[in-house]
Design a protein around this motif. Structure first.
Motif, mmCIF file in Angstrom:
data_model
loop_
_atom_site.group_PDB
_atom_site.id
_atom_site.type_symbol
_atom_site.label_atom_id
_atom_site.label_comp_id
_atom_site.label_asym_id
_atom_site.label_seq_id
_atom_site.Cartn_x
_atom_site.Cartn_y
_atom_site.Cartn_z
ATOM 1 N N THR A 198 45.897 40.747 -7.427
ATOM 2 C CA THR A 198 45.098 40.184 -6.333
ATOM 3 C C THR A 198 45.661 38.835 -5.887
ATOM 4 O O THR A 198 45.659 38.524 -4.690
ATOM 5 C CB THR A 198 43.625 40.025 -6.755
ATOM 6 N N ASP A 199 46.137 38.044 -6.829
ATOM 7 C CA ASP A 199 46.770 36.760 -6.466
ATOM 8 C C ASP A 199 48.024 37.006 -5.625
ATOM 9 O O ASP A 199 48.300 36.260 -4.680
ATOM 10 C CB ASP A 199 47.136 35.966 -7.722
ATOM 11 N N ARG A 200 48.750 38.039 -5.973
ATOM 12 C CA ARG A 200 49.968 38.375 -5.234
ATOM 13 C C ARG A 200 49.625 38.822 -3.808
ATOM 14 O O ARG A 200 50.297 38.426 -2.849
ATOM 15 C CB ARG A 200 50.734 39.473 -5.967
ATOM 16 N N ILE A 201 48.565 39.636 -3.659
ATOM 17 C CA ILE A 201 48.150 40.071 -2.315
ATOM 18 C C ILE A 201 47.706 38.867 -1.481
ATOM 19 O O ILE A 201 48.043 38.761 -0.301
ATOM 20 C CB ILE A 201 47.016 41.115 -2.418
ATOM 21 N N ALA A 202 46.947 37.956 -2.105
ATOM 22 C CA ALA A 202 46.504 36.747 -1.399
ATOM 23 C C ALA A 202 47.710 35.902 -0.967
ATOM 24 O O ALA A 202 47.734 35.347 0.141
ATOM 25 C CB ALA A 202 45.582 35.939 -2.297
ATOM 26 N N GLU A 203 48.701 35.820 -1.824
ATOM 27 C CA GLU A 203 49.917 35.060 -1.502
ATOM 28 C C GLU A 203 50.659 35.702 -0.333
ATOM 29 O O GLU A 203 51.137 35.016 0.586
ATOM 30 C CB GLU A 203 50.818 35.003 -2.734
ATOM 31 N N LEU A 204 50.762 37.032 -0.346
ATOM 32 C CA LEU A 204 51.414 37.741 0.750
ATOM 33 C C LEU A 204 50.635 37.575 2.057
ATOM 34 O O LEU A 204 51.234 37.455 3.132
ATOM 35 C CB LEU A 204 51.552 39.228 0.403
ATOM 36 N N LEU A 205 49.305 37.589 1.933
ATOM 37 C CA LEU A 205 48.474 37.420 3.126
ATOM 38 C C LEU A 205 48.714 36.050 3.771
ATOM 39 O O LEU A 205 48.775 35.930 4.998
ATOM 40 C CB LEU A 205 46.997 37.579 2.754
ATOM 41 N N ARG A 206 48.853 35.024 2.963
ATOM 42 C CA ARG A 206 49.127 33.691 3.500
ATOM 43 C C ARG A 206 50.504 33.623 4.157
ATOM 44 O O ARG A 206 50.719 32.873 5.107
ATOM 45 C CB ARG A 206 49.036 32.647 2.385
ATOM 46 N N SER A 207 51.423 34.427 3.640
ATOM 47 C CA SER A 207 52.779 34.405 4.201
ATOM 48 C C SER A 207 52.850 35.053 5.581
ATOM 49 O O SER A 207 53.879 34.954 6.262
ATOM 50 C CB SER A 207 53.740 35.114 3.245
ATOM 51 N N VAL A 208 51.777 35.727 6.008
ATOM 52 C CA VAL A 208 51.738 36.340 7.342
ATOM 53 C C VAL A 208 51.596 35.274 8.427
ATOM 54 O O VAL A 208 52.108 35.431 9.548
ATOM 55 C CB VAL A 208 50.564 37.355 7.418
ATOM 56 N N GLU A 209 50.908 34.192 8.118
ATOM 57 C CA GLU A 209 50.529 33.189 9.119
ATOM 58 C C GLU A 209 51.695 32.678 9.964
ATOM 59 O O GLU A 209 51.578 32.607 11.193
ATOM 60 C CB GLU A 209 49.806 32.025 8.442
ATOM 61 N N PRO A 210 52.831 32.297 9.374
ATOM 62 C CA PRO A 210 53.925 31.756 10.205
ATOM 63 C C PRO A 210 54.430 32.734 11.260
ATOM 64 O O PRO A 210 54.976 32.303 12.290
ATOM 65 C CB PRO A 210 55.026 31.446 9.185
ATOM 66 N N TYR A 211 54.248 34.034 11.011
ATOM 67 C CA TYR A 211 54.782 35.022 11.949
ATOM 68 C C TYR A 211 53.813 35.340 13.089
ATOM 69 O O TYR A 211 54.204 35.990 14.061
ATOM 70 C CB TYR A 211 55.122 36.317 11.204
ATOM 71 N N GLU A 212 52.560 34.918 12.966
ATOM 72 C CA GLU A 212 51.569 35.271 13.987
ATOM 73 C C GLU A 212 51.886 34.621 15.325
ATOM 74 O O GLU A 212 51.897 35.290 16.371
ATOM 75 C CB GLU A 212 50.171 34.880 13.511
ATOM 76 N N LYS A 213 52.141 33.303 15.340
ATOM 77 C CA LYS A 213 52.471 32.623 16.584
ATOM 78 C C LYS A 213 53.796 33.136 17.137
ATOM 79 O O LYS A 213 53.946 33.335 18.351
ATOM 80 C CB LYS A 213 52.549 31.117 16.356
#
Length: 292
Positions: A164-179
């Protein structure tokens, strides 16, 4: 703390010249599936034993074995002479009727037949003292089984937290690509329109349509719901054992949000992150099946 449905317990006790042995193995199952193999001397108490084991185990595929062994210095179990003679007579008749020779060593065959050596044991009445010894042995095996389950549950909990920590970490890594994704979408549409030299269009209308299109691809809600599911999953783990089915339902909801995130991700980098999230979640789903 959660418990695993996988476990093993074994215990032994001595009563008189008899050694009482109990072995219990459990695997994962949607409900309680108890298979009991009980020596004939204690079979009249089978329902009581099933209730005792079922109450402690709660859920899972259970293989319960209860048997006895004689101490070496004890008197050997007497043969059931009448039954042995009847078996021998039947064996001779069958050989004569079928025209086949008698076995070279008929005793080896006869002694393996049912109740030849266990009849006297089965007919003996079990005293209250012996039954208490049997019950105590079963409880000792169950205690060992539950301890085993708790240890396996602790290992599962560590695995779940890691995933679950790994999924949360991956989810945060999505943010830079959104803009970056939004800018790429806008640029692609603008370039396509500019390539059509003879087409006139309303820029204000175009801006409105682009905003609508980009809002449809927004993943903010999916990210928030997935974050909530991850937190709820951890809280459920901490609430204690007996949460296996609930954890399975939460994992399904996590999968829905990750799938939606993937369907909205039209950027290769985001899609790669979603694939990694799916891989982590799949490992969670596999292990959730073992949780009590």
């Amino acid at each position: 703390m959660i418990q695993s449905m996988t476990g093993y317990g074994r215990a032994s006790n001595t009563f008189g010249d008899k050694k009482i042995l109990v072995e219990i193995k459990t695997l994962n199952s949607k409900a309680l599936d108890l298979s009991a193999h009980i020596t004939s001397a204690y079979r009249e108490r089978e329902m009581e034993l099933r209730t005792l084991v079922g109450k402690a185990v709660e859920r899972g595929k259970v293989d319960f074995n209860l048997w006895t062994e004689r101490e070496e210095q004890a008197v050997e179990t007497p043969l059931n002479a009448p039954l042995l003679g009847a078996y021998h007579k039947q064996l001779k008749c069958i050989c004569e009727e079928q025209g086949i020779p008698m076995p070279v060593d008929p005793w080896t065959v006869l002694l393996r037949l049912p109740d030849v050596m266990a009849k006297a044991e089965a007919q003996r009445e079990v005293s209250d003292e012996e039954w208490q010894a049997v019950r105590q042995t079963v409880e000792q095996a169950l205690a060992q089984l539950l301890e085993f389950r708790a240890q396996e549950g602790a290992a599962l909990e560590r695995k779940f937290r890691e995933k679950t920590d790994r999924i949360a970490e991956l989810l945060r890594s999505v943010e830079p690509y959104e803009k970056l994704r939004i800018e790429k979408i806008r640029q692609r549409i603008t370039d396509a329109l500019q390539s059509l030299a003879d087409v006139n269009y309303d820029r204000n209308r175009l801006e409105q349509e682009m905003i609508y299109y980009i809002e449809k691809l927004d993943v903010s809600e999916e990210k928030q719901r997935l974050t909530n599911h991850l937190r709820y999953f951890t809280e459920t783990i901490e609430s204690g054992h007996g949460q296996g089915k609930k954890l399975g339902f939460i994992a399904q909801e996590m999968g829905r949000e990750i799938n939606t995130l993937g369907s909205k991700s039209n950027l290769a980098e985001m899609q790669n992150i979603v694939v990694m999230m799916k891989d982590e979640l799949e490992q969670i789903k596999e292990q959730v099946l073992n949780v009590l």
